[in-house]
Enzyme design. Structure first.
Site, PDB file in Angstrom:
ATOM      1  N   LYS A 305      21.983  30.421  42.305  1.00  0.00           N
ATOM      2  CA  LYS A 305      22.734  30.853  43.487  1.00  0.00           C
ATOM      3  C   LYS A 305      23.200  32.299  43.377  1.00  0.00           C
ATOM      4  O   LYS A 305      23.226  32.903  42.305  1.00  0.00           O
ATOM      5  CB  LYS A 305      23.893  29.893  43.761  1.00  0.00           C
ATOM      6  CG  LYS A 305      23.382  28.553  44.289  1.00  0.00           C
ATOM      7  CD  LYS A 305      24.402  27.770  45.051  1.00  0.00           C
ATOM      8  CE  LYS A 305      23.736  26.588  45.768  1.00  0.00           C
ATOM      9  NZ  LYS A 305      24.698  25.717  46.448  1.00  0.00           N
ATOM     10  N   ARG A 340      22.007  19.490  40.140  1.00  0.00           N
ATOM     11  CA  ARG A 340      20.860  19.769  41.017  1.00  0.00           C
ATOM     12  C   ARG A 340      20.305  21.142  40.641  1.00  0.00           C
ATOM     13  O   ARG A 340      20.982  22.158  40.820  1.00  0.00           O
ATOM     14  CB  ARG A 340      21.297  19.738  42.483  1.00  0.00           C
ATOM     15  CG  ARG A 340      20.181  19.976  43.492  1.00  0.00           C
ATOM     16  CD  ARG A 340      20.723  19.904  44.915  1.00  0.00           C
ATOM     17  NE  ARG A 340      19.662  20.078  45.897  1.00  0.00           N
ATOM     18  CZ  ARG A 340      19.275  21.253  46.376  1.00  0.00           C
ATOM     19  NH1 ARG A 340      19.872  22.377  45.965  1.00  0.00           N
ATOM     20  NH2 ARG A 340      18.292  21.336  47.261  1.00  0.00           N
TER      21      ARG A 340
END
Length: 370
Positions: A305, A340
């Site tokens: 991210k 995840r």
């Protein structure tokens, strides 16, 4: 609004024996917490904070108003609750240790893989197989990019993307999660062999989603995002990001239960990167152990991210493995049950080493007096 209580684990131990028994097993996992901050909040501001050990919790709660004490008892029980395994098809996913969810994006505009797995189904199938072989407990299939500024997708197009991927993963007897917020996509994926729903809108995008998940009886991940409709990243203004997200997820959990979704089928995700600044994301990651007080398994999605680039000289997406692993280990240290990730093999290896260290600490009594 009445005063709110929060019990946040703030100190951790490698084993209960290292604290002479003054440590509790966090959420039935491999992390032990030894000190807790019992906090009260009114009108968005923390008004009271007391730090206690496990043996001091009862006295701390006894000094609070009855309503707050009752909620505190629920949170204290939740912090120590051992979650039963998830049954996803033929696969049993244990929640007493961190599990790895591998990401399979079948979108033309994925921020990570650039659409490679959509353009060639054989490549996508091979990638899914490689993730499973590397140790992924399940595969999370997504047909819509939810990064900031991504274009909305018509549900018919999303179905055309995720259904073939679901079918070829089903042929491998994989445990399959579908990353979607649209009811028609949920139904099509479940029919094609999916076992779990992962909804970035926490079943708010369409009210039919609550009914579909309840009727199907499948596990669901409810993720925090401050915005609504197509603007999931909008409205990220918080009095206290950690406690605000906690309250929001509590409300969504309760709404799901009221709609008929079994509590044991609900997982929660703090939504790293969704309507949150770098400081917000860091605060949530540091406070992850608090969210076990909601009594649900936790999923962390921080792989590759933007915050990793922000902390590492704007490293490109393909150069964020080190940061992704650092955040994954932070999640493991917080007792998160599911991670995840894009880089399954590296994360599984990190998890296995982490687990080895935990096992060694639990079986080491060499410093205990006779």
């Amino acid at each position: 609004m009445p005063d709110q209580i929060y019990i946040r684990p703030i100190s951790f131990a490698p084993s209960p024996q290292s604290e002479e028994g003054e440590a509790v097993r966090l959420a039935g996992g491999m992390v032990y917490a030894s000190r807790f901050a019992v906090m009260m909040r009114r009108d968005g501001a923390v008004t009271q904070r007391e730090v206690v050990s496990p043996s001091g919790i009862a006295n701390a709660l006894a000094r609070l108003p009855d309503d707050a004490a009752a909620e505190g008892e629920k949170q204290w029980t939740a912090l120590r609750f051992a979650h039963p395994p998830l049954q996803l098809g033929e696969r049993t996913i244990r929640l007493d240790q961190p599990q790895i969810m591998g990401i399979l994006n079948v979108t033309p505009d994925s921020f990570s893989d650039g659409g490679a797995f959509l353009d060639d189904p054989e490549v996508g199938q091979a990638h899914a197989a490689a993730m499973l072989e590397a140790g992924a407990a399940l595969v999370d299939i997504g047909g819509e990019s939810t990064r900031p500024g991504a274009a909305a997708v018509w549900e018919g197009d999303e179905i055309e993307r995720v259904k073939p991927a679901t079918e070829y993963c089903a042929t491998m007897d994989a445990a399959i999660s579908i990353d979607t917020r649209r009811p028609a996509v949920m139904e099509a994926a479940l029919e094609a062999g999916a076992h779990m729903i992962n909804d970035v809108s926490a079943l708010r995008h369409d009210p039919r989603s609550l009914e579909i998940v309840a009727r199907a009886g499948v596990p669901v991940v409810l993720m925090h995002a401050p915005g609504e409709g197509e603007a999931l990243h909008a409205g990220g203004e918080y009095a206290n990001v950690v406690l605000d997200v906690f309250d929001w997820l509590k409300a969504r959990r309760d709404a799901a239960i009221a709609a008929g979704i079994a509590r044991e089928n609900i997982l929660l995700d703090v939504g790293i990167g969704f309507g949150k600044s770098l400081a917000d994301n860091l605060a949530l990651l540091n406070a992850l152990p608090l969210f076990h007080a909601l009594g649900q398994p936790l999923l962390l999605g921080a792989s590759r991210k933007r915050m990793i680039g922000a902390l590492s000289n704007e490293a490109a997406i393909e150069d964020r493995l080190g940061g992704s692993l650092a955040l994954a280990v932070a999640g493991m240290d917080a007792g998160v049950q599911m991670l995840r990730v894009h880089d399954v093999a590296a994360t599984v290896q990190a998890r296995n080493v982490w687990r080895g260290l935990r096992d060694a600490a639990l079986t080491d009594f060499s410093e205990m007096a006779d």
